[in-house]
Design an enzyme around this catalytic site. Structure first.
Site, PDB file in Angstrom:
ATOM      1  N   TYR A 188       0.820  -1.215   0.000  1.00 57.96           N
ATOM      2  CA  TYR A 188       0.000   0.000   0.000  1.00 57.96           C
ATOM      3  C   TYR A 188       0.851   1.261   0.000  1.00 57.96           C
ATOM      4  CZ  TYR A 188      -4.022  -3.006   1.053  1.00 57.96           C
ATOM      5  OH  TYR A 188      -4.990  -3.963   1.004  1.00 57.96           O
ATOM      6  N   LYS A 224       3.506 -15.387   1.952  1.00 58.94           N
ATOM      7  CA  LYS A 224       3.518 -16.228   0.754  1.00 58.94           C
ATOM      8  C   LYS A 224       4.976 -16.469   0.370  1.00 58.94           C
ATOM      9  CE  LYS A 224       0.539 -17.126  -1.917  1.00 58.94           C
ATOM     10  NZ  LYS A 224      -0.084 -18.453  -2.165  1.00 58.94           N
ATOM     11  N   ASP A 229      -2.765 -17.978   1.996  1.00 61.58           N
ATOM     12  CA  ASP A 229      -3.987 -18.549   1.411  1.00 61.58           C
ATOM     13  C   ASP A 229      -4.533 -19.670   2.293  1.00 61.58           C
ATOM     14  OD1 ASP A 229      -1.629 -19.821   0.699  1.00 61.58           O
ATOM     15  OD2 ASP A 229      -2.363 -20.517  -1.240  1.00 61.58           O
ATOM     16  N   ASP A 274      -5.118  -7.016   5.788  1.00 66.53           N
ATOM     17  CA  ASP A 274      -6.350  -6.316   5.428  1.00 66.53           C
ATOM     18  C   ASP A 274      -7.437  -7.360   5.131  1.00 66.53           C
ATOM     19  OD1 ASP A 274      -8.097  -4.359   4.667  1.00 66.53           O
ATOM     20  OD2 ASP A 274      -6.985  -3.689   2.914  1.00 66.53           O
ATOM     21  N   ASP A 312     -10.565  -8.955   7.815  1.00 68.88           N
ATOM     22  CA  ASP A 312     -11.981  -8.792   7.466  1.00 68.88           C
ATOM     23  C   ASP A 312     -12.694 -10.146   7.479  1.00 68.88           C
ATOM     24  OD1 ASP A 312     -11.825  -6.066   7.236  1.00 68.88           O
ATOM     25  OD2 ASP A 312     -12.772  -5.992   5.270  1.00 68.88           O
TER      26      ASP A 312
END
Ligand code: NAD
Length: 350
Positions: A136, A187, A220, A244, A248
């Site tokens: 970001y 990852k 994942d 993020d 959620d």
């Protein structure tokens, strides 16, 4: 010195923050509260979503509690003056790099989850998300025209050893006060930044936190496990982008957006930034029906992590639990209480 700076913001922000003020006045009347306009209302009044004076006051306070910012009326504002830009500037200015997002399931609300009761009842996960680095913020970032037509967009995922280590330290420290287990999600199978993340976390663990149980998990797989068997997690440490998304997903396990607090912390001794994770909810703003518990639980976190009032934090948490057990429900929880009546219920339980 201001103990707690309130930044009510836009939409339902002022409605829920008003309930925090009532709770603070009842529970900790000695705390010095202050308040500044922030977000869209600050843009309307001062031309910027965060004034230099408001930022300076935030940095000088012991803790900052924000309501929410944004709304359709500011969609046309210049990108760098949008309410959401004010929030990014506040986080950057306060240098809060570790985002703590608890996903807690209150027993009386287990039915509101989209998962089965037995999977979520008693759930207590703390997600620690890196907040000021990664994709970001990484440079270069741009969209360019391609000679043959079409465009090319680039974002950059970038992390340094120091950035990873300081947020990992927060996760290990938290775990020691909880169930002593950290899952670190990245990852590393396909990203170099993931490889470095795993290396740095492993090294810090070996040097300083060998007493804490550490497991590495691919991000994942973490997403899958969060909806399959969420109670296996205690502290889940991850980067800005994965955090993020994973936070959620975890949030949804607990029922309503209106229940979820968060904290953003910097180095020890600097003020923390506390905020409900929900936005300004323009669809219900001004109706007095927003759930104030996410904001009230954000104050609970401020008492615990910045204001050195763990006993009062425990009392407040118990009062929220008692109010819920007594059947207090705003509309998002399937009930009919107004924002003020939910505040009343918490105050009565206190
Ligand atoms: P939102 O969180 O504002 O609302 C999503 C849905 O959840 C809406 O239906 C809303 O009514 C409901 N909801 C949210 N909080 C609630 C509460 N306390 N009680 C009851 N119901 C609640 O997200 P959105 O609609 O995507 O965004 C609206 C605005 O908020 C946008 O301008 C967005 O940029 C901004 N936003 C701000 C923040 C922040 O200030 N930290 C976070 C997210 C979105």
């Amino acid at each position: 010195m201001t103990d707690l700076l309130l930044l009510p913001g836009d939409g339902i922000g002022p409605e829920v923050t008003a309930q925090v003020r009532r709770v603070a006045q009842a529970l900790t009347p000695d705390l010095k509260l202050d308040e500044r306009p922030f977000g869209g209302v600050s843009y309307d009044a001062h031309g910027v979503p965060l004034t230099d004076e408001a930022l300076a006051t935030a940095k000088a306070a012991r803790a900052v509690l924000m309501g929410a910012v944004g709304g359709p009326q500011w969609a046309g504002a210049p990108r760098d003056k949008r309410p959401e830009a004010g929030l990014l500037n506040l986080r950057a200015g306060m240098k809060v790099f570790a985002n703590l997002r608890p996903a807690l399931c209150f027993g009386p609300l287990a039915e509101a989850s989209s998962l089965k009761r037995e999977l979520v009842e008693g759930l207590d996960i703390m997600i620690v998300r890196e907040l000021t680095g990664g994709i970001y913020f990484g440079e270069p970032r741009f969209i360019e025209d391609l000679p043959g037509g079409g465009k090319r967009a680039v974002d950059t995922q970038v992390y340094t050893t120091a950035e990873i280590e300081r947020v990992a330290r927060v996760a290990f420290e938290l775990a020691r006060g909880r169930r002593n287990k950290v899952h670190s999600a990245e990852k590393s199978n396909v990203m170099d930044s993931g490889l470095l993340w795993r290396e740095v976390v492993t090294d810090l663990h070996r040097r300083e936190y060998a007493d804490v149980q550490l497991e590495h998990i691919l991000a994942d797989n973490a997403a899958m496990q969060i909806v399959k068997a969420p109670k296996q997690f205690d502290v889940l440490l991850t980067d800005n982008l994965f955090g993020d998304i994973l936070s959620d997903a975890a949030a949804q396990l607990t029922g309503s957006l209106g229940m979820l607090p968060s904290a953003a912390l910097g180095v020890a001794g600097t003020p923390g930034l506390y905020e409900p994770i929900h936005g300004s909810a323009p669809d219900i703003a001004g109706q007095g029906v927003a759930n104030p518990l996410a904001a009230i639980l954000s104050f609970e976190m401020a008492l615990r992590w910045s204001l050195d009032r763990a006993a009062e934090a425990d009392r407040l948490f118990a009062a929220v639990e008692a109010a819920l057990a007594g059947g207090a429900r705003t509309r998002d929880l399937g009930g009919a209480l107004t924002t003020v009546q939910m505040g009343d219920a918490v105050l009565a339980a206190l």
